[in-house]
Each structure stands twice: as structure tokens, then as C-alpha cells.
Design a protein around this motif. Structure first.
Motif, mmCIF file in Angstrom:
data_model
loop_
_atom_site.group_PDB
_atom_site.id
_atom_site.type_symbol
_atom_site.label_atom_id
_atom_site.label_comp_id
_atom_site.label_asym_id
_atom_site.label_seq_id
_atom_site.Cartn_x
_atom_site.Cartn_y
_atom_site.Cartn_z
ATOM 1 N N THR A 6 7.804 4.112 0.371
ATOM 2 C CA THR A 6 7.098 3.144 -0.478
ATOM 3 C C THR A 6 5.892 3.728 -1.201
ATOM 4 O OG1 THR A 6 5.754 2.364 1.398
ATOM 5 C CG2 THR A 6 7.833 1.213 0.962
ATOM 6 N N HIS A 7 5.209 4.713 -0.603
ATOM 7 C CA HIS A 7 3.998 5.279 -1.203
ATOM 8 C C HIS A 7 4.197 6.703 -1.715
ATOM 9 C CE1 HIS A 7 2.302 1.822 0.859
ATOM 10 N NE2 HIS A 7 1.118 2.059 0.326
ATOM 11 N N LEU A 24 3.207 7.172 -5.399
ATOM 12 C CA LEU A 24 1.757 7.073 -5.578
ATOM 13 C C LEU A 24 1.059 8.356 -5.134
ATOM 14 C CD1 LEU A 24 -0.575 5.195 -6.409
ATOM 15 C CD2 LEU A 24 -0.668 4.402 -4.028
ATOM 16 N N MET A 35 -3.885 0.471 -5.373
ATOM 17 C CA MET A 35 -2.425 0.518 -5.394
ATOM 18 C C MET A 35 -1.849 0.812 -4.019
ATOM 19 S SD MET A 35 -1.481 -0.376 -8.361
ATOM 20 C CE MET A 35 0.256 0.048 -8.331
ATOM 21 N N SER A 36 -2.593 1.532 -3.187
ATOM 22 C CA SER A 36 -2.137 1.778 -1.815
ATOM 23 C C SER A 36 -1.935 0.467 -1.075
ATOM 24 C CB SER A 36 -3.155 2.642 -1.061
ATOM 25 O OG SER A 36 -3.292 3.912 -1.644
ATOM 26 N N ASP A 41 -1.723 -2.528 -2.655
ATOM 27 C CA ASP A 41 -0.768 -3.327 -3.433
ATOM 28 C C ASP A 41 0.670 -3.041 -3.000
ATOM 29 O OD1 ASP A 41 -0.145 -4.981 -6.001
ATOM 30 O OD2 ASP A 41 1.053 -3.160 -6.216
ATOM 31 N N HIS A 42 0.938 -1.788 -2.626
ATOM 32 C CA HIS A 42 2.296 -1.406 -2.223
ATOM 33 C C HIS A 42 2.704 -2.000 -0.873
ATOM 34 C CE1 HIS A 42 2.412 1.032 -5.689
ATOM 35 N NE2 HIS A 42 3.294 1.918 -5.272
ATOM 36 N N PHE A 49 5.797 -4.125 -0.749
ATOM 37 C CA PHE A 49 7.097 -3.502 -0.502
ATOM 38 C C PHE A 49 7.220 -3.060 0.952
ATOM 39 C CE2 PHE A 49 5.787 -2.195 -4.881
ATOM 40 C CZ PHE A 49 6.602 -3.079 -5.571
ATOM 41 N N LYS A 84 5.174 3.855 -12.434
ATOM 42 C CA LYS A 84 6.499 3.260 -12.285
ATOM 43 C C LYS A 84 7.592 4.254 -12.683
ATOM 44 C CE LYS A 84 6.758 -0.938 -13.604
ATOM 45 N NZ LYS A 84 6.858 -2.164 -14.478
#
Length: 414
Positions: free
Chosen positions: A51-52, A55, A80-81, A83-84, A87, A211
Motif C-alpha cells: 500500500t505504501h 509513496l 499521504m502516509s 491517507d493510505h 487502503f 498515482k
């Protein structure tokens, strides 16, 4: 020299702590408990690998580019860490619930928050390490890595000795070391708090770039997770928790050899290959780079197998001072258990050829094909017999190398 010393110290400390971990586990933790605990540890890598992964690679690739706005960029990576988690959290919850149902062990349900904390902590550590590496802050990388590895080595077993030697308490100790990671990362990047938040247009640009840039790394992470971890689940599923504990200890010892060889070779090889790739214009140029990849792969195989054979010969002398007598069966598994890591790493020099051509999708294809056939082979061979499963480790390494070389050369040299 100023940067070389902390890099060497980092490698040495990682090796010492790896040995200390083996000593603590084999001395104090029963094999069956080790087997289940190591299954938990495999699931803590989902954030880092899946998932990361995009990033962390975005941060490593573009930290230098964003130096003028590094404060805003650091805040973007941090936000964003978290935010992920949209998922990561559902994925881990589904896995925890399925394991609780399939294994008839309700403990896996409440293990979910421990998995979530562990995954996000390890992912943030990787992102922070990438940023520090991009800035050539070798001493800060050393401090972060040393602190995290020390906590990861001593906290789970220490907590279990104080409370109870169980899978749940070991997992709790592993998760709690994530709090230490948060503290260290926060201290190292406290300067970013005073920086402004990224503007909407800037954030949108980074998010869109992430993305498209990060998508291949997600699939690479899926393949890498299966390559690294499937065998531990297969062994536990077919042969029980004791066997899984022996196999995990053997893998943790054996992995040191290929990892050290690969790290040293990659530092030497990849700058030269990328320099040649930047100057390549003709098919003959790429063929020459492919020969460099062949040589690097050959050296990796020779040094790794030589090191593993030496380790296997020295195995009887590890009993007592390093490995407890109750883990003697693990010594017969050293080479097969290490070969999963070898198979994962064996095509990495060929991947440089595809990276030089900016063909990330090609790398994904190769890794997924090799991971798929290796996973299926592990299940089938384990269903046949234990010797068949051990022999499959060597067979899959050879086939993985041949398949990887064929696919990469076909994509890069046509």
C-alpha cells in the motif's frame, strides 16, 4: 569517509542485531510460538511492500528535486502516509477476520490493531529513510535504523519474558516498537512542522504524479511479498507450527548472506549500468549492458551459494552459543530457507536493464510471473512431501533466474 563510516556501521549493527534476535528467539521462545509469531511478522510488511510502496519510492526519487519546497513536500509525504490507511486498514481487517475464521483462532481478530500500528510504523520508517538517504544524511539513517532495529529485536521478547511467552504478547511487543519509530521520525523531521502546508495546486500535482508513478510499485510489492513470505505459511499449513518455527529461524539466519552480497554488489553495479543506459543509442549498447547484468548475476550466485555452503558447514558449531538445542532441526533447513530470498533477488540486476529503458511495467511482468510459478510450486511440492518442498527451493531459484533472464532480454533487446 564521513558518509562511508555510518554506512559500514549500519551494516555491522544490522548483522549484530540479527544475530542477537536469533539468539533471543531460540533461547526463550518455543518453536511453535515462533512459527505463529513469524506469520504475524510477514503481515507487518504489507504496508511497506504494497500500500505504501509507491509513496516511499516517490519520496526517494523526488526528494532532491523538491529541495526548494522540502518542508511542504515532507508534510505531503506524512499526510499521504496516513491517507493510505484507507487502503491498508480494510485490507488488514479482511486478512485478520479471514485468518480468525479459517484457523479457528479468534486471537487473529484482535491482532488487527497491532498489525495496523506495525504496518504504518514500518512504512513511515521506510519513507523517512528514503528521504534521509536522498539528502545523504548517513548518520541520521544510521540512528533511525539502529534505534528501530534495536527496539524490534529486544522489545517483543523482553515484553514476553515479563508478561507471558505467547504469540499475542510477542505481537504486542512488535507493535509497540512502532511507537519508538514514530518518536524518532518525528524528532528527525520536527523542522517540517514550521513549514507551510503544500498549496492545493502543488499537492494536486504531487498526488497525480504519485498515482501514475506508484502504480507499478504496488504490483512489484505484491509479487515481492509472495516471494518472501509464502513459504512460511505453506510450511505452517502443511507441517504445523513447530516446523514453521524451525523454518523461520533458518530463514532469518540464511537471509543474511544473500542480503549482504546483494547490497554490496548493487552499490557497485547500478551506477555504472545507469551511466551506460544514459549513453545507449544502439542495440549493441544494450547488449553490452545485458552482459554486465549477466556478470553481476553470476557473481551474486557464486558468492551467495558459496556463503550459504560455508554457513551450512559451520552450522553444527552454532549450537549452544547462538542456537538453542531445541532448534537443532532448523540447521538442516538453512540453505533451502534462504533460497526464497535468493530467488527474489536473483533477477534484480536484470531489472536494472529495464529501469535503464524506463520500463517499470516489464519489471512487474517478470516479478509476477516468477512469484506466481514459485508460489504454486511451493504449495504443490509441500503437498507431495517435505523433501520435495526443500528440493523445490533450489529448483525454483534456477528456474526463476532462467525465466527472468529470458523475459528481460526479450523485452529489452528486441
Amino acid at each position: 569517509m564521513r558518509s562511508f563510516l555510518p554506512i559500514v556501521l549500519n551494516q555491522a549493527a544490522t548483522l549484530v542485531l540479527g544475530i542477537a534476535s536469533v539468539k533471543l528467539i531460540t533461547t526463550f521462545v518455543p518453536p511453535a510460538t515462533t512459527g505463529v509469531y513469524q506469520l504475524f511478522v510477514t503481515l507487518t510488511q504489507i504496508g511497506v511492500l504494497v500500500t505504501h510502496s509507491g509513496l516511499s519510492n516517490h519520496g526517494l526519487r523526488y526528494w532532491q528535486r523538491e529541495q526548494a519546497e522540502r518542508g511542504a513536500y515532507a508534510r505531503f509525504l506524512w499526510e499521504m502516509s496516513w491517507d493510505h490507511l484507507r487502503f491498508l486498514a480494510p485490507l488488514l481487517l479482511v486478512i485478520s477476520c479471514l485468518l480468525s475464521i479459517i484457523r479457528l483462532e479468534p486471537v487473529w481478530t484482535w491482532i488487527f490493531p497491532l498489525l495496523l500500528l506495525s504496518n504504518i510504523a514500518l512504512a513511515i520508517q521506510l519513507i523517512a529513510t528514503g528521504a534521509l538517504n536522498a539528502e545523504a544524511r548517513a548518520w541520521k539513517v544510521f540512528f533511525l535504523t539502529l534505534t528501530a532495529n534495536t527496539a524490534r529485536t529486544f522489545l517483543p521478547v523482553g515484553l514476553a519474558l515479563a508478561v507471558s511467552m505467547s504469540f499475542a504478547v510477542l505481537s504486542l511487543g512488535f507493535a509497540l516498537h512502532g511507537l519508538i519509530i514514530f518518536g524518532v521520525v518525528f524528532g528527525l523531521f520536527a523542522w517540517a512542522i514550521r513549514s507551510r502546508r503544500p498549496e492545493a495546486s502543488q499537492r494536486s500535482k504531487w498526488a497525480e504524479e504519485l498515482k501514475s508513478y506508484g502504480r507499478p510499485f504496488l504490483w512489484l510489492g505484491v509479487g515481492a511479498w509472495f516471494m518472501q513470505n509464502t513459504d512460511r505459511w505453506v510450511v505452517e499449513g502443511f507441517y504445523g507450527k513447530d516446523h514453521a518455527g524451525f523454518f523461520a529461524v533458518a530463514a532469518n539466519i540464511g537471509v543474511m548472506i544473500p542480503t549482504m552480497v546483494a547490497t554490496g554488489l548493487m552499490q557497485r553495479v547500478f551506477p555504472r549500468i545507469f551511466q551506460k543506459a544514459d549513453r545507449a543509442h544502439k542495440l549493441q549498447d544494450w547488449q553490452e549492458i545485458a552482459k554486465d547484468c549477466d556478470r553481476a548475476t553470476g557473481i551474486f550466485i557464486i558468492l551467495t551459494l558459496g556463503g550459504l555452503l560455508a554457513l551450512d558447514a559451520a552450522a553444527p558449531y552454532l549450537i549452544g552459543w547462538l542456537i538453542s538445542a531445541k532448534y537443532i532441526p532448523a540447521l538442516t533447513m538453512l540453505i533451502p530457507a534462504a533460497l526464497a530470498t535468493v530467488t527474489l533477488q536473483i533477477n534484480q540486476f536484470y531489472y536494472l536493464l529495464l529501469q535503464g529503458q524506463h520500463n517499470s511495467a516489464g519489471i512487474v511482468k517478470v516479478l509476477m510471473v516468477v512469484a506466481g510459478f514459485r508460489t504454486i510450486g511451493s504449495v504443490v511440492s509441500a503437498a507431495i512431501s517435505w523433501p520435495a518442498f526443500l528440493n523445490w527451493q533450489m529448483v525454483s531459484m534456477i528456474l526463476g533466474a532462467l525465466i527472468g533472464r529470458f523475459m528481460v532480454r526479450r523485452m529489452a533487446l528486441r
